[in-house]
Design a protein around this motif. Structure first.
Motif, PDB file in Angstrom:
ATOM      1  N   ALA A  48       0.846  -1.194   0.000  1.00 41.85           N
ATOM      2  CA  ALA A  48       0.000   0.000   0.000  1.00 41.85           C
ATOM      3  C   ALA A  48       0.882   1.245   0.000  1.00 41.85           C
ATOM      4  N   SER A  49       0.299   2.373  -0.426  1.00 43.45           N
ATOM      5  CA  SER A  49       1.035   3.635  -0.418  1.00 43.45           C
ATOM      6  C   SER A  49       0.074   4.786  -0.203  1.00 43.45           C
ATOM      7  N   ILE A  50       0.621   5.920   0.237  1.00 42.98           N
ATOM      8  CA  ILE A  50      -0.187   7.117   0.480  1.00 42.98           C
ATOM      9  C   ILE A  50       0.644   8.336   0.128  1.00 42.98           C
ATOM     10  N   ASP A  51       0.023   9.305  -0.551  1.00 41.01           N
ATOM     11  CA  ASP A  51       0.707  10.547  -0.846  1.00 41.01           C
ATOM     12  C   ASP A  51       0.994  11.304   0.442  1.00 41.01           C
ATOM     13  N   ASP A  55      -3.726  12.635   0.411  1.00 37.88           N
ATOM     14  CA  ASP A  55      -4.908  12.787  -0.441  1.00 37.88           C
ATOM     15  C   ASP A  55      -5.276  11.516  -1.188  1.00 37.88           C
ATOM     16  N   ARG A  56      -4.273  10.685  -1.523  1.00 47.23           N
ATOM     17  CA  ARG A  56      -4.556   9.523  -2.357  1.00 47.23           C
ATOM     18  C   ARG A  56      -3.804   8.306  -1.831  1.00 47.23           C
ATOM     19  N   THR A  57      -4.448   7.146  -2.001  1.00 48.96           N
ATOM     20  CA  THR A  57      -3.828   5.890  -1.578  1.00 48.96           C
ATOM     21  C   THR A  57      -3.886   4.853  -2.696  1.00 48.96           C
ATOM     22  N   SER A  58      -3.034   3.860  -2.608  1.00 50.64           N
ATOM     23  CA  SER A  58      -3.060   2.726  -3.518  1.00 50.64           C
ATOM     24  C   SER A  58      -2.879   1.452  -2.710  1.00 50.64           C
ATOM     25  N   TYR A  93       7.667  -6.631   6.913  1.00 48.24           N
ATOM     26  CA  TYR A  93       7.027  -5.459   6.307  1.00 48.24           C
ATOM     27  C   TYR A  93       7.987  -4.279   6.396  1.00 48.24           C
ATOM     28  N   TYR A  94       8.185  -3.629   5.245  1.00 55.26           N
ATOM     29  CA  TYR A  94       9.105  -2.506   5.132  1.00 55.26           C
ATOM     30  C   TYR A  94       8.357  -1.234   4.771  1.00 55.26           C
ATOM     31  N   CYS A  95       8.747  -0.161   5.396  1.00 50.13           N
ATOM     32  CA  CYS A  95       8.266   1.162   5.048  1.00 50.13           C
ATOM     33  C   CYS A  95       9.251   1.780   4.053  1.00 50.13           C
ATOM     34  N   VAL A  96       8.722   2.490   3.061  1.00 51.12           N
ATOM     35  CA  VAL A  96       9.581   3.139   2.069  1.00 51.12           C
ATOM     36  C   VAL A  96       9.015   4.510   1.745  1.00 51.12           C
ATOM     37  N   SER A  97       9.902   5.474   1.570  1.00 49.87           N
ATOM     38  CA  SER A  97       9.488   6.833   1.235  1.00 49.87           C
ATOM     39  C   SER A  97      10.257   7.309   0.020  1.00 49.87           C
ATOM     40  N   ASP A  98       9.562   8.007  -0.873  1.00 45.69           N
ATOM     41  CA  ASP A  98      10.202   8.545  -2.069  1.00 45.69           C
ATOM     42  C   ASP A  98       9.667   9.933  -2.337  1.00 45.69           C
ATOM     43  N   ALA A 103       1.669   8.089  -4.764  1.00 47.78           N
ATOM     44  CA  ALA A 103       1.112   6.841  -4.246  1.00 47.78           C
ATOM     45  C   ALA A 103       0.635   5.949  -5.389  1.00 47.78           C
ATOM     46  N   ARG A 104       0.069   6.556  -6.407  1.00 45.94           N
ATOM     47  CA  ARG A 104      -0.440   5.790  -7.534  1.00 45.94           C
ATOM     48  C   ARG A 104       0.704   5.155  -8.329  1.00 45.94           C
ATOM     49  N   ALA A 105       1.808   5.845  -8.433  1.00 38.38           N
ATOM     50  CA  ALA A 105       2.935   5.349  -9.235  1.00 38.38           C
ATOM     51  C   ALA A 105       3.827   4.365  -8.489  1.00 38.38           C
ATOM     52  N   MET A 106       3.803   4.404  -7.170  1.00 40.05           N
ATOM     53  CA  MET A 106       4.765   3.608  -6.409  1.00 40.05           C
ATOM     54  C   MET A 106       4.767   2.126  -6.782  1.00 40.05           C
ATOM     55  N   PRO A 107       3.614   1.465  -6.942  1.00 36.17           N
ATOM     56  CA  PRO A 107       3.665   0.044  -7.301  1.00 36.17           C
ATOM     57  C   PRO A 107       4.291  -0.232  -8.663  1.00 36.17           C
ATOM     58  N   LEU A 108       4.463   0.783  -9.481  1.00 35.71           N
ATOM     59  CA  LEU A 108       5.019   0.619 -10.821  1.00 35.71           C
ATOM     60  C   LEU A 108       6.528   0.851 -10.864  1.00 35.71           C
ATOM     61  N   VAL A 109       7.082   1.372  -9.794  1.00 37.82           N
ATOM     62  CA  VAL A 109       8.514   1.700  -9.741  1.00 37.82           C
ATOM     63  C   VAL A 109       9.291   0.524  -9.166  1.00 37.82           C
ATOM     64  N   PRO A 110      10.364   0.108  -9.809  1.00 34.92           N
ATOM     65  CA  PRO A 110      11.204  -0.951  -9.221  1.00 34.92           C
ATOM     66  C   PRO A 110      11.623  -0.578  -7.814  1.00 34.92           C
ATOM     67  N   PRO A 111      11.449  -1.473  -6.844  1.00 31.94           N
ATOM     68  CA  PRO A 111      11.744  -1.124  -5.449  1.00 31.94           C
ATOM     69  C   PRO A 111      13.146  -0.566  -5.233  1.00 31.94           C
TER      70      PRO A 111
END
Length: 127
Positions: A48-51, A55-58, A93-98, A103-111
């Motif tokens: 999961a991710s959040i801006d 405002d937005r989550t995935s 479970y790992y937390c990651v910040s970029d 949030a919408r793009a995070m699942p598409l970016v190579p970790p």
């Protein structure tokens, strides 16, 4: 920035846990924060991710309707509420910040291209 996770533990199937991720140091209010997990012998996967403006989550399909990501302090603190846990949710479970990924793009970016990772927290779900 440094990310510190907490809240992992052991729970029976159907139970709940809440993970926390706190950012310290030089923190960017742009971008997003997310959760990934890695089970033994498997690749790290998006959860999961959040801006940072909250405002937005995935969500990954496997956790939709069971997990809820939320945040406060412009995303400097992010939570992952995990309900109806299943044995297959067992993982670190790992937390990651970029700073530049939404949030919408995070699942598409190579970790490995995401900015900052926490040390991880273990979640074990028994049947």
């Amino acid at each position: 920035v440094r990310l510190t996770e907490s809240g992992g533990g052991s729970v029976q199937a159907g139970g709940s846990l809440r993970l926390s991720c706190v950012a310290s140091g030089r923190y960017f209010t742009s971008g997003s924060t997310g959760w990934y997990r890695q089970a033994p012998g498997k690749e790290r996967e998006f959860v999961a991710s959040i801006d940072h403006n909250l405002d937005r989550t995935s969500y990954a399909d496997s956790v939709k309707g069971r997990f809820t990501i939320s945040g406060e302090n412009a995303g400097a603190t992010v939570y992952l509420q995990m309900d109806s846990l299943k044995p297959e949710d067992t993982a670190v479970y790992y937390c990651v910040s970029d700073r530049s990924t939404s949030a919408r793009a995070m699942p598409l970016v190579p970790p490995n291209l995401l900015d900052t990772w926490g040390q991880g927290t273990l979640v074990t779900v028994s049947s």
